[in-house]
Write a protein that holds these residues in place. Structure first.
Motif, short mmCIF file in Angstrom:
data_model
loop_
_atom_site.label_atom_id
_atom_site.label_comp_id
_atom_site.label_asym_id
_atom_site.label_seq_id
_atom_site.Cartn_x
_atom_site.Cartn_y
_atom_site.Cartn_z
N MET A 311 0.81 -1.22 0.00
CA MET A 311 0.00 0.00 0.00
C MET A 311 0.84 1.27 0.00
O MET A 311 0.59 2.21 -0.76
N GLU A 312 1.88 1.32 0.81
CA GLU A 312 2.71 2.53 0.86
C GLU A 312 3.46 2.74 -0.46
O GLU A 312 3.61 3.86 -0.93
N ASP A 313 3.91 1.63 -1.06
CA ASP A 313 4.55 1.73 -2.38
C ASP A 313 3.57 2.29 -3.41
O ASP A 313 3.92 3.13 -4.23
N ILE A 314 2.34 1.81 -3.33
CA ILE A 314 1.31 2.27 -4.27
C ILE A 314 1.03 3.76 -4.06
O ILE A 314 0.92 4.53 -5.01
N MET A 315 0.97 4.15 -2.78
CA MET A 315 0.73 5.57 -2.46
C MET A 315 1.83 6.44 -3.04
O MET A 315 1.58 7.48 -3.66
N LEU A 316 3.09 6.01 -2.84
CA LEU A 316 4.23 6.82 -3.31
C LEU A 316 4.35 6.77 -4.84
O LEU A 316 4.93 7.67 -5.43
N THR A 317 3.85 5.71 -5.45
CA THR A 317 3.87 5.66 -6.92
C THR A 317 2.82 6.59 -7.51
O THR A 317 3.10 7.36 -8.42
N ARG A 318 1.63 6.51 -6.95
CA ARG A 318 0.55 7.35 -7.50
C ARG A 318 0.69 8.81 -7.07
O ARG A 318 0.40 9.72 -7.84
N PHE A 319 1.13 9.04 -5.82
CA PHE A 319 1.32 10.41 -5.33
C PHE A 319 2.75 10.55 -4.83
O PHE A 319 3.01 10.46 -3.62
N PRO A 320 3.71 10.74 -5.74
CA PRO A 320 5.12 10.77 -5.30
C PRO A 320 5.48 12.00 -4.49
O PRO A 320 6.54 12.03 -3.85
N TYR A 321 4.65 13.04 -4.48
CA TYR A 321 4.96 14.29 -3.77
C TYR A 321 3.83 14.67 -2.81
O TYR A 321 2.68 14.28 -3.01
N ASP A 322 4.20 15.49 -1.81
CA ASP A 322 3.18 15.95 -0.85
C ASP A 322 2.08 16.72 -1.57
O ASP A 322 0.90 16.58 -1.25
N PHE A 323 2.50 17.55 -2.53
CA PHE A 323 1.52 18.41 -3.20
C PHE A 323 1.91 18.54 -4.68
O PHE A 323 3.07 18.75 -5.01
N THR A 324 0.94 18.39 -5.56
CA THR A 324 1.17 18.54 -7.00
C THR A 324 0.06 19.39 -7.61
O THR A 324 -1.13 19.18 -7.32
N GLY A 325 0.46 20.35 -8.41
CA GLY A 325 -0.51 21.14 -9.16
C GLY A 325 -0.30 20.94 -10.66
O GLY A 325 0.85 20.88 -11.12
N VAL A 326 -1.37 20.77 -11.40
CA VAL A 326 -1.28 20.59 -12.85
C VAL A 326 -2.04 21.73 -13.52
O VAL A 326 -3.22 21.94 -13.23
N ILE A 327 -1.34 22.47 -14.38
CA ILE A 327 -1.96 23.59 -15.09
C ILE A 327 -2.10 23.21 -16.56
O ILE A 327 -1.10 22.85 -17.21
N GLU A 452 9.16 10.43 -12.27
CA GLU A 452 8.06 9.45 -12.31
C GLU A 452 6.82 10.18 -11.82
O GLU A 452 6.48 10.16 -10.64
N SER A 453 6.18 10.88 -12.73
CA SER A 453 5.03 11.69 -12.36
C SER A 453 3.86 10.82 -11.91
O SER A 453 3.63 9.74 -12.44
#
Length: 667
Positions: A311-327, A452-453
């Motif tokens: 689960m933690e690997d999956i979390m870090l794969t899908r959300f590698p950063y604390d905060f992400t913004g996409v414009i 690895e976005s």
């Protein structure tokens, strides 16, 4: 006939046939309890308080349908064992004066007793066990107490109705079996299938072809989306192949052994091979069922346990950063404004950056056409096939790459750098000429690492990054790709990702503020905060783990019961045969040795076939897990090995217990 004659006779029959009725009653009670439990969870209002409750309810709802279909099929299957053993008894009743009409009345009474007993016991057991199951589900999804223990009237009514219908259909089937044959056929019904079966080469060929086709798909499928659809095609082919090969291929193989005189004319081999040839016709379906159910247990448990442990690997794969913004439709001004906003908020809360990354890229839908070659859709209609079989290419200007990595690489107009995202198995890339539609490049370097976005992981399609000289090249690629027909104006997305130092509470406060400010800036795009998704992740994957364990137990119990019925049934069939062999001179030791050789051969076949199935399917199953962001192949492999080991131990224990019962009957 006097009143209560038939109910008393029915009750006496059930008691008299306790050895075969007891597992049947326990099976019915267990299946009904499992059905009630999963129904009561779906109706429990506490689920609405869980994160991503809709997803959890949908996952468990799928489980309800599978349990309903499986229990119906399994009760029919176990009933067939019961009826097979009882045909001689029903024939004797017929000889002693009970007409078919009276037999039917007796069978109705028996079925009413069975149905009332198992449905009542099943629902009560389900009510008692449901509290424990609720607690297990709470533990798995890491929720403190949103679920409440309660008796669900709708679950009771639907369980009652569903199994009343199932038992009614089973009764009709049993009555039809008795009514369509005469007394002689009833008396000999127990021994149907005792003739030597013919070798069915056509069915063997069908088995080999379908099993080979299923294995071929499992070995060769590459694209993630194709893996979803082709996996189920492969499953169907493997199931067909398994049944066909157990039914016909096993007989053909045993007859080949019989032709080998050096092998066949030995005491153990002679008895076991000849016995198995006669046995395969009637037991092939049972062995195939054990094999398929064993495979289902291995797949269900190994995949869900791997997902939960990872689960933690999956979390870090899908959300590698604390905060992400996409414009969307980003430019340098929007990116700068976003960066300034983040700087401002971090200063307010006195939080430092641990990592900050920002880059712009344009995405194109392509299809791999071999090594270093990509095609693009010719028109909008062509786009559809690319969506299912294609690959995403992200073009990043060199200036963005150098800023992110801190390097100072240079490129000519026709040169690119390439990075194949870690899960990408769709295309192979190496240095040299590279084709993108009608445009030719030269790969200057294949990069070992890049970003690895999280968005890359979210895509169902594989991703390939290409680093190009500047935005002008990005615009050229847009023109020759099929994107203008579908999207229109060139779309360049900006991704800005941050990790922060500090305690969880302060970082949470900061990310909440950043999300709010993003909304105020009226930028076209979205933000992702890792911690906001954690609870939902555990609910979603916990739901899968719960279903995996639930189905694992259900299929395991079904496997054990099929093995038990098979052993009991074969024990009665073989008793007379082995008694004759002892009368013509075989010692008890030789008989026991022959029985051991025969039983262990039959037992080994399904588990060996199941292990081969899961080994072949490992690759395609892992491709499906990668779609769910589990990239840790070592973890999945270890979970699979442990699951096979534990299941094999249980299987051997079941073998020893049921084999002892078999020896007792035969002796």
């Amino acid at each position: 006939m006097r009143n209560f004659f038939y109910p008393r006779l029915a009750m006496m029959n059930i008691k008299k046939n306790g050895k075969i009725y007891t597992p049947y009653l326990l099976t019915g009670t267990f299946m009904i309890a499992m059905y009630y439990i999963i129904k009561s969870i779906v109706y429990n209002t506490g689920i609405d308080k869980m994160p991503d409750a809709r997803d959890v309810r949908s996952i468990i709802g799928v489980g309800v349908a599978i349990v309903a279909v499986f229990t119906a099929i399994f009760l029919f299957y176990t009933n067939s064992f019961l009826m097979k053993r009882r045909k001689k008894e029903l024939g004797l009743y017929n000889v002693l004066g009970l007409g078919k009409r009276h037999l039917v009345r007796m069978m109705i009474c028996e079925m009413v007793i069975v149905a009332v007993g198992t449905i009542g016991a099943g629902i009560v057991s389900g009510m008692v066990l449901s509290k424990l199951i609720f607690l297990i589900l709470l533990k798995i999804v890491r929720v403190t107490a949103p679920l409440e223990f309660m008796i669900e009237p709708r679950a009771i009514v639907e369980t009652l109705g569903s199994f009343a219908v199932i038992y009614a259909v089973i009764l009709l089937f049993n009555v039809w079996q008795v009514m369509r044959v005469n007394t002689i056929e009833l008396l000999h019904g127990t021994y149907q299938g005792e003739k030597e079966p013919k070798t069915r080469f056509l069915l063997t060929l069908v088995g080999v072809v379908t099993l080979g086709a299923g294995y071929y798909i499992a070995f060769t499928v590459e694209q993630p989306l194709a893996a979803i659809t082709m996996f189920f095609v492969a499953v169907v082919l493997v199931i067909i192949g398994t049944y066909a090969l157990f039914a016909a291929g096993s007989i053909a193989f045993l007859k080949l052994l019989r032709r080998n005189k050096k092998y066949y004319y030995r005491t153990n081999h002679f008895i076991s091979v000849s016995g198995m040839i006669y046995r395969m016709k009637q037991n092939a379906a049972g062995l195939a069922n054990i094999c398929i159910l064993s495979t289902m247990v291995l797949v269900a448990v190994s995949t869900t346990v791997a997902m939960y442990w990872g689960m933690e690997d999956i979390m870090l794969t899908r959300f590698p950063y604390d905060f992400t913004g996409v414009i969307r439709y980003a430019d340098d001004d929007k990116m700068e404004a976003f960066r300034d906003m983040v700087e401002e908020e971090t200063k307010k809360l006195n939080v430092e950056f641990e990592q900050q990354i920002s880059f712009q890229s344009a995405s194109y839908l392509t299809k791999a056409e071999g090594e270093n070659s990509l095609s693009v859709p010719k028109d909008t209609d062509d786009y559809t096939s690319y969506v299912s079989l294609g690959m995403i290419v992200k073009a990043v200007p060199l200036s963005d790459y150098n800023r992110v990595t801190g390097e100072n690489k240079t490129l000519k107009e026709d040169e690119i750098l390439v990075y194949r995202a870690s899960r990408n198995a769709t295309v192979e890339v190496k240095k040299g000429d590279f084709t993108f539609g009608s445009k030719n490049f030269r790969v200057k370097e294949v990069l070992d690492a890049f970003i690895e976005s999280g968005n890359t992981q979210m895509n169902a399609l594989d991703t390939l990054y290409i680093i190009v000289k500047d935005r002008a090249v990005v615009a050229d690629l847009w023109e020759i790709s099929g994107e203008p027909d579908v999207i229109g104006e060139l779309q360049i997305d900006g991704e800005l990702s941050y990790d922060f130092k500090g305690d969880k509470k302060t970082v949470k406060k900061l990310t909440d503020a950043l999300a709010a400010r993003f909304g105020e800036m009226n930028l076209d795009g979205y933000v992702e905060v890792r911690e906001d998704h954690r609870a939902g992740f555990y609910s979603f994957y916990g739901g899968f783990l719960f279903l995996g364990i639930f189905f694992g137990i259900l299929f395991l119990v079904a496997t054990v019961l099929i093995i038990y019925y098979k052993q009991i049934s074969e024990g009665y069939d073989d008793r007379e045969r082995f008694q004759i062999m002892q009368k013509v001179g075989m010692s008890k030791r030789e008989v026991k040795k022959a029985i051991h050789s025969q039983v262990i051969s039959v037992f080994a076949l399904p588990i060996v076939a199941a292990i081969i199935h899961i080994c072949v399917a490992f690759r395609v199953i892992f491709r499906l897990l990668v779609l769910l962001n589990l990239k840790n192949e070592v973890l999945f492999r270890n979970c699979t090995i442990i699951t096979i080991g534990v299941f094999s131990i249980i299987y051997v224990i079941v073998y020893l217990i049921t084999a002892r019962e078999y020896y007792r009957i035969v002796n």
